[in-house]
Write a protein that holds these residues in place. Structure first.
Motif, PDB file in Angstrom:
ATOM      1  N   GLY A 268       8.145  -4.164   3.705  1.00 36.22           N
ATOM      2  CA  GLY A 268       8.052  -4.455   5.389  1.00 36.22           C
ATOM      3  C   GLY A 268       8.780  -5.346   5.961  1.00 36.22           C
ATOM      4  O   GLY A 268       8.885  -6.370   7.546  1.00 36.22           O
ATOM      5  N   ARG A 269      10.199  -5.382   6.597  1.00 34.68           N
ATOM      6  CA  ARG A 269      10.936  -5.355   7.108  1.00 34.68           C
ATOM      7  C   ARG A 269      11.387  -4.439   8.118  1.00 34.68           C
ATOM      8  O   ARG A 269      12.659  -3.893   8.263  1.00 34.68           O
ATOM      9  CB  ARG A 269      12.170  -5.736   6.216  1.00 34.68           C
ATOM     10  CG  ARG A 269      12.467  -7.037   5.479  1.00 34.68           C
ATOM     11  CD  ARG A 269      13.147  -7.569   4.157  1.00 34.68           C
ATOM     12  NE  ARG A 269      14.829  -7.045   4.849  1.00 34.68           N
ATOM     13  CZ  ARG A 269      15.075  -7.322   3.487  1.00 34.68           C
ATOM     14  NH1 ARG A 269      14.995  -7.720   1.984  1.00 34.68           N
ATOM     15  NH2 ARG A 269      16.588  -7.236   3.965  1.00 34.68           N
ATOM     16  N   ILE A 270      10.695  -3.906   8.315  1.00 37.10           N
ATOM     17  CA  ILE A 270      10.751  -2.616   9.949  1.00 37.10           C
ATOM     18  C   ILE A 270      11.969  -2.916  11.231  1.00 37.10           C
ATOM     19  O   ILE A 270      12.230  -2.070  11.122  1.00 37.10           O
ATOM     20  CB  ILE A 270       9.856  -2.884  10.727  1.00 37.10           C
ATOM     21  CG1 ILE A 270       8.331  -2.646   9.259  1.00 37.10           C
ATOM     22  CG2 ILE A 270       9.218  -1.747  11.357  1.00 37.10           C
ATOM     23  CD1 ILE A 270       8.594  -1.266   8.325  1.00 37.10           C
ATOM     24  N   GLU A 271      12.147  -4.002  10.760  1.00 40.13           N
ATOM     25  CA  GLU A 271      13.546  -4.774  12.819  1.00 40.13           C
ATOM     26  C   GLU A 271      14.656  -4.286  11.400  1.00 40.13           C
ATOM     27  O   GLU A 271      15.290  -3.302  12.236  1.00 40.13           O
ATOM     28  CB  GLU A 271      13.426  -6.012  12.793  1.00 40.13           C
ATOM     29  CG  GLU A 271      12.363  -6.717  13.852  1.00 40.13           C
ATOM     30  CD  GLU A 271      12.048  -5.459  15.236  1.00 40.13           C
ATOM     31  OE1 GLU A 271      12.938  -4.664  15.263  1.00 40.13           O
ATOM     32  OE2 GLU A 271      10.657  -4.732  15.092  1.00 40.13           O
ATOM     33  N   ASN A 272      14.632  -4.867  10.309  1.00 36.88           N
ATOM     34  CA  ASN A 272      16.347  -3.944   9.453  1.00 36.88           C
ATOM     35  C   ASN A 272      15.837  -2.282   9.404  1.00 36.88           C
ATOM     36  O   ASN A 272      17.176  -1.403   9.858  1.00 36.88           O
ATOM     37  CB  ASN A 272      15.759  -4.355   8.012  1.00 36.88           C
ATOM     38  CG  ASN A 272      15.821  -6.325   8.127  1.00 36.88           C
ATOM     39  OD1 ASN A 272      15.682  -6.778   9.168  1.00 36.88           O
ATOM     40  ND2 ASN A 272      16.944  -6.472   7.857  1.00 36.88           N
TER      41      ASN A 272
END
Length: 125
Positions: free
Chosen positions: A67-71
């Motif tokens: 769920g770490r879409i920004e990364n």
């Protein structure tokens, strides 16, 4: 796992993309994305290898999985020449996270590119 990374780094001194990508891939499949990120960051900081689309896509998949879409987006934006699989992986992660507009923006970006046009997989994400 870091011990294995160190052994590969010393023995092959950056000449074997496959081994590095496999180490990252196994960590992502085993839900050890934080450890994969550590290995990835170390590979980048120590300039062990020149990152290719496969290496970056593995990390995009891992970040999307957690769920770490920004990364994932950061890795995607920094890679040179994302391919269809890279786009599809990020778009799928965005859609699963409910970021439909962001996914659609990437599809539109693909449509404007001559190098990487959306396919059936892209549209079914």
């Amino acid at each position: 796992m870091m011990h294995l990374f160190d052994r590969v780094r010393v023995r092959y001194s950056g000449r074997c993309f496959f081994l590095y990508n496999e180490i990252l891939g196994v960590l992502v499949r085993w839900d050890r994305v934080d450890l994969a990120e550590s290995v990835f960051d170390r590979m980048v900081s120590e300039r062990v290898i020149v990152l290719d689309f496969s290496t970056c896509t593995v990390m995009i998949k891992g970040f999307c999985k957690t769920g770490r879409i920004e990364n994932a987006r950061k890795v995607f934006d920094e890679m040179t020449g994302p391919n269809l699989h890279s786009y599809d992986t990020l778009i799928s992660g965005m859609c699963k996270k409910g970021l439909m507009n962001s996914g659609l923006e990437l599809v539109e970006r693909m449509k404007k590119s001559e190098d990487c046009l959306p396919d059936t997989v892209t549209y079914t994400n």
